[in-house]
Scaffold this active site. Structure first.
Site, PDB file in Angstrom:
ATOM      1  N   GLU A   1      46.056  36.490  48.579  1.00 24.92           N
ATOM      2  CA  GLU A   1      47.352  36.356  47.898  1.00 24.92           C
ATOM      3  C   GLU A   1      47.393  37.509  46.903  1.00 24.92           C
ATOM      4  O   GLU A   1      46.676  37.504  45.909  1.00 24.92           O
ATOM      5  CB  GLU A   1      47.459  34.992  47.224  1.00 24.92           C
ATOM      6  CG  GLU A   1      48.889  34.615  46.877  1.00 24.92           C
ATOM      7  CD  GLU A   1      49.294  35.097  45.499  1.00 24.92           C
ATOM      8  OE1 GLU A   1      49.911  36.197  45.425  1.00 24.92           O
ATOM      9  OE2 GLU A   1      49.001  34.408  44.520  1.00 24.92           O
TER      10      GLU A   1
ATOM     11  N   LYS B   1      33.971  32.722  41.932  1.00 27.41           N
ATOM     12  CA  LYS B   1      33.821  33.704  40.856  1.00 27.41           C
ATOM     13  C   LYS B   1      35.092  33.732  40.031  1.00 27.41           C
ATOM     14  O   LYS B   1      36.130  34.196  40.494  1.00 27.41           O
ATOM     15  CB  LYS B   1      33.546  35.109  41.400  1.00 27.41           C
ATOM     16  CG  LYS B   1      33.128  36.078  40.282  1.00 27.41           C
ATOM     17  CD  LYS B   1      33.333  37.535  40.631  1.00 27.41           C
ATOM     18  CE  LYS B   1      34.716  38.032  40.283  1.00 27.41           C
ATOM     19  NZ  LYS B   1      35.009  38.057  38.819  1.00 27.41           N
TER      20      LYS B   1
ATOM     21  N   CYS C   1      52.343  37.000  40.111  1.00 28.13           N
ATOM     22  CA  CYS C   1      52.589  37.764  41.329  1.00 28.13           C
ATOM     23  C   CYS C   1      53.985  37.552  41.890  1.00 28.13           C
ATOM     24  O   CYS C   1      54.516  38.420  42.580  1.00 28.13           O
ATOM     25  CB  CYS C   1      51.542  37.397  42.375  1.00 28.13           C
ATOM     26  SG  CYS C   1      51.400  35.618  42.640  1.00 28.13           S
TER      27      CYS C   1
ATOM     28  N   SER D   1      45.109  41.935  42.954  1.00 29.28           N
ATOM     29  CA  SER D   1      45.910  43.102  43.299  1.00 29.28           C
ATOM     30  C   SER D   1      45.747  43.477  44.760  1.00 29.28           C
ATOM     31  O   SER D   1      44.731  43.183  45.398  1.00 29.28           O
ATOM     32  CB  SER D   1      45.508  44.290  42.423  1.00 29.28           C
ATOM     33  OG  SER D   1      44.243  44.787  42.825  1.00 29.28           O
TER      34      SER D   1
ATOM     35  N   GLU E   1      54.160  47.299  40.973  1.00 29.70           N
ATOM     36  CA  GLU E   1      53.953  46.036  40.268  1.00 29.70           C
ATOM     37  C   GLU E   1      53.414  46.330  38.870  1.00 29.70           C
ATOM     38  O   GLU E   1      52.293  46.810  38.708  1.00 29.70           O
ATOM     39  CB  GLU E   1      52.974  45.141  41.031  1.00 29.70           C
ATOM     40  CG  GLU E   1      52.846  43.758  40.402  1.00 29.70           C
ATOM     41  CD  GLU E   1      51.909  42.844  41.175  1.00 29.70           C
ATOM     42  OE1 GLU E   1      52.198  41.640  41.257  1.00 29.70           O
ATOM     43  OE2 GLU E   1      50.887  43.329  41.682  1.00 29.70           O
TER      44      GLU E   1
END
Length: 499
Positions: free
Chosen positions: A270, A195, A304, A249, A401
């Site tokens: 991840e 996806k 990230c 996230s 973040e």
């Protein structure tokens, strides 16, 4: 009037691709979905293409197709044949490098030089894992004591594919993340339902056609466009999926884990990061200034492993700030198709508002603004590269973040490595980090103290096809890239035979 692509030209291949009907890839065929979305050029806000989407029903069809391929032609294929298929895919991708590069530029906003490098790395990665197919090896070991006491015996292990892998790809580096999941899965012998992000589906859809052109059997790779709450949720929950791999996230990662509980499928994650960058008093500032700047501003800070928490020793703090301000001020913001661009737009209006919210709060809190701090006054989602100093670890700017071009700097007075490491490790994340110093002993002692999965010395984010990448803490589970990326798609079977 806003010009498409800011007036920059795109190739005939990209023009033709944008004009196609963008559907779902299920069982080797492009099929209609049950919904439709649009994707926009984040540098202009103009619509690039419409694409069809699916939900639980389409995910179920794709999983069925993937299972049939796994138990059928793909599962029966020899390792030599699978190796040749992957090499062919790499060749097809290389022949279409301009298309893949331009799609990531216009759909994501990244500068062209980054997209070009990413495409080349993707071709390399497919070739790397093609070569790894014949290095999937088991071991021999001593048989169980009670059997060996009675007769001769042989005990060995086999490495076998996990099965059907669900892969959820983020928007920040769409082609790269798709390949770093797809290539090892195919090398291991798995089949895939992927996806792509609803923000950036185009390069993954182009990749799907290249999979077909390379001759991979129907159902080996399936692509379901859709939103996370529908297609992503259905994929993570599906009982016919043996493994889920997600990049995104930390909050969404938790939901993936919950969704995967039904059949206890294997999970790789991840996730987020808030990476520390430690600049020691003896750092070579001619390296550190551009290196630290790009640790934050690479991909507009939308990555990230971005080094956004800077711990600058007091001895070099002011000089470092001066150099970073000059570097930020010299960056060229613009459309990624412009070869002069060094920073592109953020992905969306909503994300731009989020990033500006952090900047506005930092200003209100009285932090010292060194550079940027505002939007670029033009069409598109542009935020100037921003630097604040006077920060500490209690502030949202240092703890959360942001995923944008925002650097938070804390001045440190101590030389004690344990004290510096305590500051660097004061975060729930542990994905990346870097240390800047001329002292080899200091460098390696500091690296040992930083709790992160990927730490660099006098550089930042030194990722590579063969180098495992992943995080500690809330930055995820498992590793991608390299041998460990392949291992994530393999099971180990132990066999004992009485002789």
């Amino acid at each position: 009037m806003i010009q498409p692509f800011d007036g920059h030209a795109i190739s005939p291949e990209t023009t033709a691709f944008l004009g196609q009907t963008h559907r779902l890839l299920i069982g080797g065929e492009w099929v209609d979905g049950s919904g439709e979305l649009v994707t926009r050029d984040p540098a202009t806000g103009l619509v690039l293409a419409r694409f069809q989407t699916g939900g639980a029903a389409e995910v179920d069809q794709a999983v069925t197709a993937a299972r049939a391929a796994f138990e059928g032609p793909w599962g029966r294929m020899t390792v030599a044949e699978r190796t040749a298929m992957l090499h062919k895919l790499a060749q097809v991708m290389d022949a279409n490098a301009t298309l893949l590069t331009e799609l990531d530029v216009i759909d994501n906003g990244m500068p062209r030089f980054i997209a070009g490098l990413t495409t080349a790395n993707c071709v390399e990665m497919v070739d790397y894992y093609a070569g790894a197919v014949m290095r999937i090896e088991g071991t021999t070991t001593a048989p169980p004591r009670h059997i060996a006491a009675e007769t001769e015996a042989l005990t060995y292990t086999l490495r076998e594919p996990v099965g059907v892998a669900g892969q959820i790809v983020p928007w920040n580096v769409p082609l790269s993340t798709a390949i770093l999941k797809l290539a090892p899965a195919l090398a291991a012998g798995c089949t895939v339902v992927m996806k792509p992000s609803e923000e950036t589906p185009l390069s993954v859809l182009a990749l799907g056609q290249m999979v077909l052109d390379a001759g991979l059997p129907a159902g080996v790779v399936n692509i379901i466009n859709g939103v996370g709450a529908e297609a992503g949720q259905a994929l993570a929950e599906h009982p016919g999926v043996d493994k889920i791999s997600f990049t995104g996230s930390t909050a969404t990662g938790r939901r993936i884990v919950q969704a995967a509980l039904g059949n206890l499928k294997k999970v790789s994650l991840e996730l987020g990061g808030k990476s520390p960058v430690v600049v020691m008093p003896d750092a070579d500032l001619s390296l550190a200034i551009p290196g630290v700047a790009m640790a934050t501003f690479f991909l507009q800070g939308q990555n990230c492993m971005a080094g956004t928490r800077i711990f600058a020793h007091a001895a070099i703090h002011d000089e470092l700030m001066e150099g970073l301000a000059a570097f930020a001020g010299g960056m060229t913001l613009g459309h990624g198709l412009d070869f002069a661009t060094t920073q592109g737009p953020l992905i969306s209006v909503a994300h731009t508002e989020k990033v500006m919210g952090y900047i506005d709060r930092a200003k209100a809190d009285g932090l010292t603004l060194v550079a940027g701090g505002e939007r670029l006054q033009r069409a598109g989602n542009f935020v100037k590269p921003t630097i604040f100093t006077g920060c500490d670890n209690s502030m949202p700017l240092m703890r959360e973040e942001i995923f944008g071009p925002v650097m938070a700097v804390q001045k440190i007075e101590t030389d004690d490595l344990d004290a510096i490491a305590a500051l660097a490790n004061d975060t729930p994340y542990g994905l990346s980090g870097s240390v800047w110093t001329r002292d080899l002993s200091t460098a390696h002692r500091m690296v040992k103290r930083i709790r992160a999965g990927h730490v660099s010395i006098n550089c930042h984010g030194a990722v590579g096809t063969n180098i495992p990448f992943g995080g500690y803490g809330q930055s995820g589970w498992g590793r991608e890239f390299g041998q460990e990326g392949l291992d994530a798609y393999l099971e180990t079977k132990a066999v004992t035979a009485r002789l």
